[in-house]
Design a protein around this motif. Structure first.
Motif, PDB file in Angstrom:
ATOM      1  N   ASN A 188      35.168   9.221  45.061  1.00 18.32           N
ATOM      2  CA  ASN A 188      33.561   9.371  44.531  1.00 18.32           C
ATOM      3  C   ASN A 188      33.936  10.001  43.124  1.00 18.32           C
ATOM      4  N   GLY A 189      34.998  10.191  42.543  1.00 13.38           N
ATOM      5  CA  GLY A 189      34.911  10.727  41.184  1.00 13.38           C
ATOM      6  C   GLY A 189      35.345  12.205  41.071  1.00 13.38           C
ATOM      7  N   ALA A 190      35.805  12.601  42.120  1.00 16.34           N
ATOM      8  CA  ALA A 190      36.004  14.322  41.883  1.00 16.34           C
ATOM      9  C   ALA A 190      37.540  14.159  41.388  1.00 16.34           C
ATOM     10  N   LYS A 191      37.755  15.392  40.565  1.00 15.16           N
ATOM     11  CA  LYS A 191      39.069  15.597  40.066  1.00 15.16           C
ATOM     12  C   LYS A 191      39.180  17.274  39.767  1.00 15.16           C
ATOM     13  N   LYS A 192      40.337  17.382  39.389  1.00 15.44           N
ATOM     14  CA  LYS A 192      40.650  18.803  39.167  1.00 15.44           C
ATOM     15  C   LYS A 192      39.647  19.497  38.024  1.00 15.44           C
ATOM     16  N   GLY A 193      39.249  20.797  38.565  1.00 17.29           N
ATOM     17  CA  GLY A 193      38.583  21.415  37.526  1.00 17.29           C
ATOM     18  C   GLY A 193      37.045  21.041  37.418  1.00 17.29           C
ATOM     19  N   ASP A 194      36.724  19.987  38.432  1.00 17.50           N
ATOM     20  CA  ASP A 194      35.341  19.553  38.659  1.00 17.50           C
ATOM     21  C   ASP A 194      34.679  20.694  39.274  1.00 17.50           C
ATOM     22  N   CYS A 232      17.833  18.398  37.634  1.00  9.99           N
ATOM     23  CA  CYS A 232      19.398  18.568  37.399  1.00  9.99           C
ATOM     24  C   CYS A 232      19.781  17.361  36.828  1.00  9.99           C
ATOM     25  N   ASP A 233      20.431  17.207  35.737  1.00 13.94           N
ATOM     26  CA  ASP A 233      20.999  15.948  35.104  1.00 13.94           C
ATOM     27  C   ASP A 233      22.478  15.757  35.268  1.00 13.94           C
ATOM     28  N   CYS A 234      23.177  16.634  35.958  1.00 13.74           N
ATOM     29  CA  CYS A 234      24.726  16.524  35.963  1.00 13.74           C
ATOM     30  C   CYS A 234      25.232  15.962  37.046  1.00 13.74           C
ATOM     31  N   VAL A 235      24.479  15.749  38.163  1.00 22.58           N
ATOM     32  CA  VAL A 235      24.947  15.421  39.381  1.00 22.58           C
ATOM     33  C   VAL A 235      24.942  13.911  39.480  1.00 22.58           C
ATOM     34  N   GLU A 236      26.107  13.203  39.801  1.00 28.31           N
ATOM     35  CA  GLU A 236      26.525  12.064  39.961  1.00 28.31           C
ATOM     36  C   GLU A 236      26.634  11.331  41.432  1.00 28.31           C
ATOM     37  N   LYS A 237      26.949  12.146  42.020  1.00 29.46           N
ATOM     38  CA  LYS A 237      27.068  11.491  43.596  1.00 29.46           C
ATOM     39  C   LYS A 237      26.500  12.596  44.413  1.00 29.46           C
ATOM     40  N   VAL A 238      25.661  12.198  45.480  1.00 29.11           N
ATOM     41  CA  VAL A 238      25.338  13.231  46.817  1.00 29.11           C
ATOM     42  C   VAL A 238      25.871  12.422  48.058  1.00 29.11           C
ATOM     43  N   ILE A 239      26.891  13.377  48.636  1.00 23.14           N
ATOM     44  CA  ILE A 239      27.285  12.872  49.998  1.00 23.14           C
ATOM     45  C   ILE A 239      26.685  13.538  51.059  1.00 23.14           C
ATOM     46  N   VAL A 240      26.177  12.692  52.066  1.00 22.50           N
ATOM     47  CA  VAL A 240      25.537  13.115  52.791  1.00 22.50           C
ATOM     48  C   VAL A 240      25.859  13.005  54.395  1.00 22.50           C
ATOM     49  N   LEU A 241      26.244  14.187  55.056  1.00 21.80           N
ATOM     50  CA  LEU A 241      26.497  14.060  56.410  1.00 21.80           C
ATOM     51  C   LEU A 241      25.446  13.784  57.450  1.00 21.80           C
ATOM     52  N   ASN A 242      25.559  12.912  58.484  1.00 23.58           N
ATOM     53  CA  ASN A 242      24.438  12.807  59.241  1.00 23.58           C
ATOM     54  C   ASN A 242      24.952  13.718  60.613  1.00 23.58           C
ATOM     55  N   ARG A 243      23.955  14.689  60.579  1.00 27.08           N
ATOM     56  CA  ARG A 243      24.169  15.689  61.536  1.00 27.08           C
ATOM     57  C   ARG A 243      22.936  15.822  62.472  1.00 27.08           C
ATOM     58  N   THR A 244      21.602  15.486  62.065  1.00 30.82           N
ATOM     59  CA  THR A 244      20.635  15.782  62.870  1.00 30.82           C
ATOM     60  C   THR A 244      19.992  14.231  63.150  1.00 30.82           C
ATOM     61  N   ASN A 245      20.136  13.303  62.659  1.00 28.54           N
ATOM     62  CA  ASN A 245      19.612  11.904  62.615  1.00 28.54           C
ATOM     63  C   ASN A 245      18.262  11.860  62.097  1.00 28.54           C
ATOM     64  N   SER A 246      18.045  12.679  61.008  1.00 29.84           N
ATOM     65  CA  SER A 246      16.600  12.810  60.368  1.00 29.84           C
ATOM     66  C   SER A 246      16.575  11.619  59.647  1.00 29.84           C
ATOM     67  N   LYS A 247      15.141  11.271  59.608  1.00 31.31           N
ATOM     68  CA  LYS A 247      14.893  10.081  58.525  1.00 31.31           C
ATOM     69  C   LYS A 247      14.850  10.852  57.317  1.00 31.31           C
ATOM     70  N   ILE A 248      15.560  10.196  56.198  1.00 31.18           N
ATOM     71  CA  ILE A 248      15.673  10.768  54.901  1.00 31.18           C
ATOM     72  C   ILE A 248      15.688   9.517  54.177  1.00 31.18           C
ATOM     73  N   ALA A 249      15.497   9.807  52.719  1.00 29.63           N
ATOM     74  CA  ALA A 249      15.607   8.787  51.664  1.00 29.63           C
ATOM     75  C   ALA A 249      16.889   8.915  51.010  1.00 29.63           C
ATOM     76  N   MET A 250      17.766   7.796  50.748  1.00 30.51           N
ATOM     77  CA  MET A 250      18.825   7.613  50.089  1.00 30.51           C
ATOM     78  C   MET A 250      18.604   6.963  48.831  1.00 30.51           C
ATOM     79  N   GLU A 251      19.071   7.741  47.687  1.00 30.78           N
ATOM     80  CA  GLU A 251      19.087   6.854  46.597  1.00 30.78           C
ATOM     81  C   GLU A 251      20.120   6.057  46.041  1.00 30.78           C
ATOM     82  N   TYR A 252      19.725   4.857  45.928  1.00 32.18           N
ATOM     83  CA  TYR A 252      20.878   3.766  45.850  1.00 32.18           C
ATOM     84  C   TYR A 252      22.002   4.150  44.611  1.00 32.18           C
ATOM     85  N   GLY A 253      23.040   4.244  44.876  1.00 30.66           N
ATOM     86  CA  GLY A 253      24.016   4.390  43.604  1.00 30.66           C
ATOM     87  C   GLY A 253      24.343   5.867  43.650  1.00 30.66           C
TER      88      GLY A 253
END
Length: 635
Positions: free
Chosen positions: A115-121, A197-218
């Motif tokens: 998902n795009g992570a590299k050394k120094g990020d 914030c304008d720097c974040v490209e990816k959000v990785i979400v762990l399903n821990r509580t089975n809560s209803k959440i919104a997921m932004e496409y892409g």
């Protein structure tokens, strides 16, 4: 050769002497005999505390995860590395072996790379206390990305500030986090934070509580989906000893949090060294630090220190009060914990509860107790010693900071003497000194002054991320050539240190450093507030609590003040997080100030503490008459 892991007072004395007389030889020998390096260093230490510039093991090549995981696999692959105890006691604990840890960290690392992570990020981790948080921390280190863990109790504004300061391009979070009988809506808080914030490209979400959440496409993806398709083989990125390992934010006295930078080599060496010496960890011990990985204690003494030493470390998702106040002792009994490390706040809180919640559990496995976050008061020390340690366990009262990376002053369990309310002696390699108000070192054996460290140690923070000037001004300008801790201390004739508290604008609440300027800034956002001043005052359970003096723009009735008081608490909670809420709010028509307009917080602190016997000469103040009004209006 010096014995580095000491087991007697004589060995401590010899090691301390060796570490002071020749620090480079002392640390070079330990680093060489203990760790796996791709390339040895060109120079053990290069420093100038006036600039300040500090480099340890310069030119050395390593990866900290090879020392926390890979080097253990041949001999202890099937040993438990992490015991995970969930928030809900009915959820089965997990016993994660070193072999499993290796695979899970590699899969997490490959997931980040995919998902795009590299050394120094810079990668922000805003997660509950689940094994996935430990995997994510180690996975970042594995690939050379810089982790910035933000405690999952901080608000969207605090999270946003930290993401933007480090310019993180990935956030790892969860749908929600369990804390007692509540679920913290972590993904919702992240969504709110990312609106600014304008720097974040990816959000990785762990399903821990089975809560209803919104997921932004892409942008948003599920941890479980990405993890399932990742390979469990990931070669470690070769890092320079002075490459950044992580950024961890701590409260600043000027309002903006400080991103403390810790580097790979020195931090690894000292986390291992201090863990093994202070707690006297022995092969096979079960070790439990109750902190959150969102704080430095969790970084050094849940993840890096214990795993680097090949220990079994317990991770606890919940809180000490759920489902009842006996939860800590139930976990100690269940997992036969040998070493237990917690905060004085927790001890004071647990000491007020029904003793049956303690006595019904078998605590006989315990052999070492520890405290962290603030000095422990005598009453709490004695309760801990008698009821938890059964007067049979040494108590290590550890003094250190986010900035120091590891424990600096502490007794060594069962090796050096523990003295109630004293942190006692510096660890080998640590050279404390006390300074007077004129900036001169106090050389008499028995003394009281401002606590400084006069020689570098391997795990010291190297800078404030993106602002070296602030690092120099905050820590090295007050007493040039020395690191100033911000704490006062007393030293006895035998060289034992007792920490007397902060001497700057930081309040330690429940073991957490909170910057008063940051809280004042939040209060001043209220449309009806003209100005405010925040100080700490003693609290029976939290150690200190927050007292806010607030001046409104116009006079209000008492009933409207009550409403404003609630709004201020809500505003601080939303802006910074519930932990920063003022316990007491006093409305005043003015605040005592110098003629140059500086608020005299020293006077306000004494009033909040109930000590008005010696406020000093107030006649030189701009408005001395307001002091009596503040005293009369004390909440």
């Amino acid at each position: 050769m010096t014995k580095h892991i000491v087991t007697s007072q004589v060995e401590y004395d010899l090691a301390y002497k060796a570490s002071i007389e020749n620090p480079e030889k002392f640390w070079g020998e330990f680093a060489e005999q203990e760790f796996t390096w791709h390339k040895k260093w060109d120079k053990v230490l290069d420093y100038d505390l006036y600039t300040p510039e500090i480099k340890w093991f310069e030119g050395a090549k390593l990866n900290i995860t090879e020392n926390c995981i890979d080097r253990h696999l041949a001999t202890r692959g099937e040993q438990t590395a992490i015991i995970f105890e969930a928030n809900d006691p009915k959820e089965d604990p997990l016993h994660i072996t070193y072999n499993e840890l290796a695979k899970n960290v590699n899969k997490t690392a490959n997931m980040l790379k995919a998902n795009g992570a590299k050394k120094g990020d810079r990668i922000c981790l805003y997660m509950p206390m689940t094994p996935e948080l430990a995997y994510a921390v180690l996975a970042c280190a594995r690939i050379g990305a810089i982790h910035s863990v933000v405690f999952a109790g901080f608000s969207a504004k605090s999270l946003s500030d930290r993401i933007m300061d480090a310019k993180c391009n990935i956030v790892v979070t969860a749908d929600g986090g369990y804390r007692g009988n509540k679920i913290t809506p972590l993904k919702g808080i992240v969504d709110e934070a990312l609106m600014s914030c304008d720097c974040v490209e990816k959000v990785i979400v762990l399903n821990r509580t089975n809560s209803k959440i919104a997921m932004e496409y892409g942008r948003d993806i599920w941890w479980q989906d990405e993890f399932a398709k990742a390979s469990d083989v990931c070669p470690a990125e070769v890092m320079d000893a002075e490459d950044i390992l992580f950024i961890l934010y701590t409260s600043g006295s000027t309002g903006k949090p400080k991103g403390m930078v810790h580097t790979c080599g020195g931090y690894m060496v000292y986390a291992n060294y201090s863990f093994r010496n202070v707690f006297q960890y022995q092969e096979g011990d079960i070790y439990w630090c109750t902190a959150d990985i969102g704080w430095i204690t969790g970084h050094s003494y849940i993840v890096y220190g214990p795993l680097c030493a090949g220990a079994t470390t317990v991770m606890f998702e919940g809180v000490p009060s759920y489902p009842d106040m006996g939860r800590f002792w139930e976990i100690v009994e269940k997992h036969k914990v040998n070493i237990f490390y917690t905060a004085p706040t927790a001890i004071r809180s647990l000491a007020t509860c029904d003793m049956n919640l303690v006595t019904k559990h078998d605590l006989s496995s315990l052999k070492t107790l520890g405290t962290v976050g603030e000095p422990i008061n005598l009453e709490a020390w004695e309760w801990y010693d008698e009821h938890i340690g059964k007067k049979n366990c040494p108590i290590v009262d550890t003094w250190w900071q986010t900035e120091t990376g590891g424990i600096m002053i502490s007794s060594l369990a069962g090796v050096t003497k523990d003295i109630p309310t004293y942190a006692t002696l510096p660890l080998p390699g640590i050279q404390p000194c006390l300074m007077d108000d004129n900036g001169k070192e106090i050389t008499s054996a028995e003394a009281e002054g401002r606590l400084c460290i006069k020689h570098p140690w391997p795990s010291m923070a190297r800078t404030i991320y993106g602002n070296h000037q602030r690092y120099a001004e905050t820590y090295f300008s007050t007493f040039p050539g020395n690191y100033f801790t911000g704490d006062g201390a007393r030293r006895d004739t035998e060289g034992n240190y007792r920490i007397t508290g902060r001497v700057d604008d930081i309040v330690i609440v429940s073991g957490h450093n909170l910057g008063t300027a940051e809280i004042e800034n939040a209060i001043n956002e209220h449309t009806l507030v003209a100005e405010s001043a925040v100080v700490g005052y003693p609290h029976d359970v939290k150690g200190n609590s927050i007292y806010a003096y607030v001046t409104l723009k116009d006079v209000r009735s008492e009933s409207s003040e009550v409403s404003i008081e609630n709004e201020i608490r809500d505003l601080v909670s939303r802006t910074l997080g519930p932990i920063c809420k003022p316990e007491k709010i006093q409305f005043t028509t003015g605040l005592p100030k110098t003629r140059s307009g500086k608020i005299m917080r020293r006077i306000l602190r004494k009033i909040a503490e109930g000590d008005t016997s010696n406020l000093g000469d107030i006649s030189t103040l701009l408005n001395p008459e307001c002091v009596e009004e503040v005293i009369q209006g004390k909440v």
